[in-house]
Motif scaffolding. Structure first.
Motif, PDB file in Angstrom:
ATOM      1  N   ASN A 275      40.106  53.788  49.302  1.00 44.73           N
ATOM      2  CA  ASN A 275      40.563  52.723  50.211  1.00 44.73           C
ATOM      3  C   ASN A 275      41.151  51.516  49.455  1.00 44.73           C
ATOM      4  O   ASN A 275      41.109  50.390  49.947  1.00 44.73           O
ATOM      5  CB  ASN A 275      39.368  52.262  51.073  1.00 44.73           C
ATOM      6  CG  ASN A 275      39.787  51.735  52.412  1.00 44.73           C
ATOM      7  OD1 ASN A 275      40.874  52.075  52.916  1.00 44.73           O
ATOM      8  ND2 ASN A 275      38.959  50.894  52.996  1.00 44.73           N
ATOM      9  N   MET A 276      41.655  51.760  48.229  1.00 48.26           N
ATOM     10  CA  MET A 276      42.116  50.637  47.392  1.00 48.26           C
ATOM     11  C   MET A 276      43.356  49.951  47.960  1.00 48.26           C
ATOM     12  O   MET A 276      43.512  48.738  47.868  1.00 48.26           O
ATOM     13  CB  MET A 276      42.437  51.134  45.971  1.00 48.26           C
ATOM     14  CG  MET A 276      41.222  51.583  45.195  1.00 48.26           C
ATOM     15  SD  MET A 276      41.585  51.886  43.457  1.00 48.26           S
ATOM     16  CE  MET A 276      42.663  53.289  43.517  1.00 48.26           C
TER      17      MET A 276
ATOM     18  N   SER B 258      46.735  50.113  51.121  1.00 45.19           N
ATOM     19  CA  SER B 258      47.347  50.753  52.289  1.00 45.19           C
ATOM     20  C   SER B 258      48.761  51.136  51.871  1.00 45.19           C
ATOM     21  O   SER B 258      49.390  50.452  51.050  1.00 45.19           O
ATOM     22  CB  SER B 258      47.359  49.802  53.479  1.00 45.19           C
ATOM     23  OG  SER B 258      48.057  48.636  53.135  1.00 45.19           O
TER      24      SER B 258
ATOM     25  N   LYS C 282      44.027  46.545  49.419  1.00 47.39           N
ATOM     26  CA  LYS C 282      43.180  46.652  50.604  1.00 47.39           C
ATOM     27  C   LYS C 282      41.709  46.344  50.288  1.00 47.39           C
ATOM     28  O   LYS C 282      41.198  45.332  50.694  1.00 47.39           O
ATOM     29  CB  LYS C 282      43.328  48.055  51.196  1.00 47.39           C
ATOM     30  CG  LYS C 282      42.854  48.183  52.618  1.00 47.39           C
ATOM     31  CD  LYS C 282      43.271  49.531  53.180  1.00 47.39           C
ATOM     32  CE  LYS C 282      42.721  49.737  54.583  1.00 47.39           C
ATOM     33  NZ  LYS C 282      42.891  51.150  54.973  1.00 47.39           N
ATOM     34  N   ASP C 283      41.042  47.233  49.530  1.00 49.21           N
ATOM     35  CA  ASP C 283      39.597  47.088  49.335  1.00 49.21           C
ATOM     36  C   ASP C 283      39.252  47.383  47.863  1.00 49.21           C
ATOM     37  O   ASP C 283      39.522  48.484  47.377  1.00 49.21           O
ATOM     38  CB  ASP C 283      38.885  48.071  50.279  1.00 49.21           C
ATOM     39  CG  ASP C 283      37.367  47.945  50.225  1.00 49.21           C
ATOM     40  OD1 ASP C 283      36.850  47.279  49.293  1.00 49.21           O
ATOM     41  OD2 ASP C 283      36.701  48.522  51.092  1.00 49.21           O
ATOM     42  N   ALA C 284      38.648  46.396  47.198  1.00 49.01           N
ATOM     43  CA  ALA C 284      38.396  46.525  45.750  1.00 49.01           C
ATOM     44  C   ALA C 284      37.021  47.110  45.428  1.00 49.01           C
ATOM     45  O   ALA C 284      36.673  47.244  44.247  1.00 49.01           O
ATOM     46  CB  ALA C 284      38.543  45.160  45.082  1.00 49.01           C
ATOM     47  N   THR C 285      36.243  47.483  46.454  1.00 48.35           N
ATOM     48  CA  THR C 285      34.856  47.916  46.211  1.00 48.35           C
ATOM     49  C   THR C 285      34.766  49.045  45.188  1.00 48.35           C
ATOM     50  O   THR C 285      34.015  48.972  44.209  1.00 48.35           O
ATOM     51  CB  THR C 285      34.195  48.390  47.536  1.00 48.35           C
ATOM     52  OG1 THR C 285      34.467  47.424  48.534  1.00 48.35           O
ATOM     53  CG2 THR C 285      32.703  48.588  47.386  1.00 48.35           C
ATOM     54  N   TYR C 286      35.571  50.072  45.415  1.00 50.11           N
ATOM     55  CA  TYR C 286      35.529  51.256  44.541  1.00 50.11           C
ATOM     56  C   TYR C 286      35.896  50.878  43.108  1.00 50.11           C
ATOM     57  O   TYR C 286      35.182  51.192  42.148  1.00 50.11           O
ATOM     58  CB  TYR C 286      36.475  52.316  45.112  1.00 50.11           C
ATOM     59  CG  TYR C 286      36.664  53.541  44.248  1.00 50.11           C
ATOM     60  CD1 TYR C 286      35.587  54.342  43.891  1.00 50.11           C
ATOM     61  CD2 TYR C 286      37.938  53.900  43.801  1.00 50.11           C
ATOM     62  CE1 TYR C 286      35.766  55.463  43.107  1.00 50.11           C
ATOM     63  CE2 TYR C 286      38.125  55.025  43.020  1.00 50.11           C
ATOM     64  CZ  TYR C 286      37.046  55.802  42.671  1.00 50.11           C
ATOM     65  OH  TYR C 286      37.226  56.903  41.894  1.00 50.11           O
TER      66      TYR C 286
ATOM     67  N   LEU D 123      44.878  43.251  43.861  1.00 54.11           N
ATOM     68  CA  LEU D 123      43.596  43.680  44.429  1.00 54.11           C
ATOM     69  C   LEU D 123      42.425  43.086  43.651  1.00 54.11           C
ATOM     70  O   LEU D 123      41.441  42.642  44.249  1.00 54.11           O
ATOM     71  CB  LEU D 123      43.514  45.219  44.428  1.00 54.11           C
ATOM     72  CG  LEU D 123      42.257  45.845  45.005  1.00 54.11           C
ATOM     73  CD1 LEU D 123      42.161  45.598  46.507  1.00 54.11           C
ATOM     74  CD2 LEU D 123      42.222  47.351  44.735  1.00 54.11           C
TER      75      LEU D 123
END
Ligand SMILES: Nc1ncnc2c1ncn2[C@@H]1O[C@H](COP(=O)(O)OP(=O)(O)O)[C@@H](O)[C@H]1O
Ligand SMILES: CC(=O)N[C@@H](CCC(=O)OP(=O)(O)O)C(=O)O
Length: 259
Positions: A109-110, A112, A129-133, A172
């Motif tokens: 999900n890094m 879009s 998008k999402d830096a969690t990973y 990101l």
């Protein structure tokens, strides 16, 4: 010296055909990681894609430095970038003692992704998008090695220019972006290195045809990040051992693209 921000290093495809260059770069990355610097490697592989397309009897057309990507070429391009190129770099990283995690823009999900322009076929445009990973991988002291294959929400595999992939990932993680190519930086009409460039100087050199093709895409990607972050982005060379040493020490190298 380690900086707090993540160092986002983008390497062009020519590196993959240079054993010595890969070994030097990975040694530099290993030194930085050992000193506590988080390093994210983003890679291209344009020359490998060229080779694979030719071997499969396919023709390549580039528009303004971007490869037109018809559907029937996607399996070859994905194989060359997310497969062979990514694993060649992981192998070189392992040799330097780096624990790496091979990935693509489509993972975790890094970003879009959507089609950039219908005329280019399956070429993607990505947004952070999402830096969690990514942050999890970096926090382990591992080095992510990311290819520029993205996946849209409609489930299409998309070919993203690797400089633009690096741009999205640098945003990101709010990192420091260094674009490493096979030239020492942006060169003027006489082949001399330009130390610093701002927006209007870039526009002038592009209009003059001095900055063209892949370098035009690179410099425009660098300018976008420099403006977004309010700090310079460097364009330098993975070939240059001295530039790599300076980078390890936290110094500036190549051409500084100013915000
Ligand atoms: N003004 C310029 N300065 C340096 N390189 C340039 C310039 N204009 C065009 N180029 C070309 O751009 C290339 C770098 O872009 P590209 O091939 O996309 O690199 P990479 O694969 O490393 O991302 C150089 O090898 C050179 O052929
Ligand atoms: C859309 C587009 O042009 N994608 C690029 C992706 C690889 C790349 O950018 O490789 P380099 O960094 O080695 O140039 C391509 O197909 O060549």
């Amino acid at each position: 010296m380690a900086t707090k921000t993540v160092l986002v290093l983008k390497v062009g495809g020519a590196l993959l055909q240079c054993e010595m260059g890969m070994a030097r770069l990975m040694t530099a990355a290993a030194e930085m990681i050992a000193a506590g610097q988080q390093v994210l490697l983003v890679h291209g592989g344009g020359c490998l894609v060229d080779e694979q397309l030719t071997a499969n009897g396919k023709e390549t057309i580039k528009l303004d430095g971007l490869r037109v990507t018809p559907e029937d070429q996607i399996p070859i391009i994905v194989g060359a970038l997310a497969g062979t190129s990514n694993k060649i770099l992981q192998a070189a990283a392992a040799k330097a003692g780096i624990v790496s995690v091979g990935m693509s823009l489509g993972d975790g999900n890094m970003v879009s992704a959507k089609i950039k322009d219908e005329r280019l076929g399956l070429v993607g445009e990505v947004e952070p998008k999402d830096a969690t990973y990514l942050n999890f991988i970096l926090s382990q002291g591992w080095m992510p090695i990311c290819s520029s294959i993205a996946i849209s929400s409609q489930g299409q595999m998309l070919n993203v220019n690797a400089d633009q992939a690096a741009t999205a990932l640098a945003k990101l993680v709010n990192g420091t972006l260094v674009l490493l190519s096979d030239v020492s930086g942006v060169l003027d009409g006489k082949g001399q290195l330009i130390n610093s460039l701002n927006k209007s100087e870039i526009e002038y050199l592009v209009a003059q045809g001095v900055i063209e093709k892949g370098m035009k895409v690179k410099v425009e990607a660098a300018l976008e990040v420099a403006q977004w972050m309010g700090k310079p982005v460097q364009v330098a060379s993975w070939r240059d051992a001295e530039q790599l040493k300076t980078l390890v020490k936290g110094g500036s190298v190549g051409t500084q693209i100013q915000p």
